[in-house]
Write an enzyme that holds these catalytic residues in place. Structure first.
Site, PDB file in Angstrom:
ATOM      1  N   GLY A 113       7.453  10.195   4.681  1.00 45.15           N
ATOM      2  CA  GLY A 113       6.248  11.038   4.583  1.00 45.15           C
ATOM      3  C   GLY A 113       5.122  10.491   4.260  1.00 45.15           C
ATOM      4  O   GLY A 113       4.651   9.345   4.836  1.00 45.15           O
ATOM      5  N   SER A 114       4.395  11.148   3.174  1.00 43.91           N
ATOM      6  CA  SER A 114       3.196  10.766   2.403  1.00 43.91           C
ATOM      7  C   SER A 114       3.235   9.364   2.083  1.00 43.91           C
ATOM      8  O   SER A 114       2.319   8.557   1.518  1.00 43.91           O
ATOM      9  CB  SER A 114       2.323  11.526   1.769  1.00 43.91           C
ATOM     10  OG  SER A 114       2.164  12.730   2.621  1.00 43.91           O
ATOM     11  N   VAL A 115       4.457   8.820   1.824  1.00 41.35           N
ATOM     12  CA  VAL A 115       4.568   7.549   0.982  1.00 41.35           C
ATOM     13  C   VAL A 115       3.926   6.284   1.948  1.00 41.35           C
ATOM     14  O   VAL A 115       3.541   5.432   1.478  1.00 41.35           O
ATOM     15  CB  VAL A 115       6.099   7.250   0.652  1.00 41.35           C
ATOM     16  CG1 VAL A 115       6.133   5.842   0.208  1.00 41.35           C
ATOM     17  CG2 VAL A 115       6.563   8.301  -0.407  1.00 41.35           C
TER      18      VAL A 115
END
Length: 375
Positions: free
Chosen positions: A275-277
């Site tokens: 995801g946002s990683v």
């Protein structure tokens, strides 16, 4: 009165006949004795062959203890995580069992984990010997011994034990009944651990950190009614794994009775959408290729469309954001703009260089292959 010459002749003839009869009797006795001794010798040789040269012979004649050398495993502070203890294995010689059903029932009474019907079937077989149970403690052995059933015997063997289980169960792993590493550190370092007079193996795991992380994960699973959870604590300087926890956990001392789901190391064998990683990675790629600067402003407050799909932000900004704030606000639109500039070839290059396109290269064999989407 003198004897006639014929009387003397008859006496000599009679003596000769008696001597021959006695000699023949002695010869017959000697032949019978030789034959008897030969038969005894044949029987003894056959018994020796069956007892000593057959594959199962060593179990019929006073089984000897099998010695297994396997080193202990400790955490980085010396906490004992795996060791080897003496145990007993129970076997039977079916030909010496008088009543298989009665013996099987008696064994099941003192060893509840045994199936009486299955044991009875083993005792009725025509095999020279059969294994009944393994890993018995001295107390378990005494309970079976006191049954007094002939045809039952014991052999001393080694058993792997995990005194602080389930602490670090997924990381340390377990061995099979023959002390061969089957998972985790036990499998990865099997040759090192099973060497003769091998010293103990200290792993990077810290038992204190492992315990704390496990308690937090279990509480989170209960709070959110989650199916599973995983966490890894790394030393960012050395890359050492200080803690690796997977919930649900299991007891490696009874790994056979545990479910496959509990034995699965979700920290190493499950895959997750980052995801946002990925956003910091995307920003780093753009900066590395000099495709943007920290001062550039991005119109994330305006609609942004990619392949007939509008990219939206969970927390829409009301004005343009700088690169720093695109990252700080976790803007989907700003990150998508950067990804379009970088292009799929350069993204694949960086992801491959970072090792995100392959399994995690570490000592354990438990490492899942990533789910790679088509670009």
């Amino acid at each position: 009165m003198s004897l006639s010459p014929f009387a003397k002749t008859k006496s000599v003839a009679l003596a000769d006949i008696n001597h021959v009869a006695v000699s023949e009797g002695r010869i017959r006795i000697r032949i019978s004795l030789v034959m008897f001794l030969t038969m005894i010798a044949i029987v003894l040789v056959r018994l020796a062959e069956v007892s000593l040269l057959s594959p199962d012979g060593h179990l019929r004649s006073a089984p000897e203890a099998l010695v297994h050398d396997r080193a202990d495993i400790t955490d980085r502070n010396g906490l004992l995580l795996a060791t080897t203890l003496s145990s007993y294995s129970l076997y039977a010689e079916p030909s010496r069992i008088w009543n298989p059903d009665q013996t099987a029932a008696a064994l099941a009474a003192v060893r509840p984990g045994l199936d009486a019907d299955a044991v009875a079937a083993q005792l009725k077989s025509d095999r020279a010997f059969v294994w009944i149970d393994r890993g018995l403690s001295p107390k378990d052995r005494q309970s079976v011994f006191e049954l007094g059933h002939p045809g039952l015997g014991f052999r001393s063997e080694a058993k792997r034990a995990y005194p602080n289980a389930p602490l670090g169960a997924h990381l340390i792993g377990w061995t099979n009944i023959d002390l061969v590493g089957a998972a985790g550190v036990e499998r990865a370092f099997d040759e090192r651990l099973s060497g003769k007079n091998a010293p103990e193996l200290a792993v990077a795991m810290d038992g204190r950190v492992q315990f704390s992380v496990a308690e937090e994960l279990k509480a989170s699973v209960e709070h959110f009614s989650a199916l599973s959870a995983a966490a890894v604590v790394l030393d960012i300087q050395s890359g050492e794994i200080i803690s690796m926890v997977s919930v649900p956990d299991f007891n490696p001392n009874k790994y056979g009775a545990e479910s496959p789901e509990s034995r699965k190391n979700h920290a190493a064998m499950s895959t997750y959408d980052l995801g946002s990683v990925f956003k910091p990675l995307t920003v780093a790629m753009a900066l590395e290729d000099r495709l943007t600067t920290r001062d550039e402003m991005f119109d994330v407050h305006k609609p942004y469309k990619v392949l007939n799909k509008f990219i939206r932000d969970d927390h829409p900004a009301k004005e343009a954001l700088s690169l720093d704030y695109v990252l700080a606000e976790s803007s989907n639109r700003g990150t998508a703009m950067l990804a379009q500039r970088i292009g799929k070839e350069r993204q694949q290059h960086y992801l491959r260089e970072l090792g995100l396109m392959d399994r995690v290269p570490y000592e354990l064999s438990e490492s899942a292959f990533p789910q790679i989407q088509e670009f």
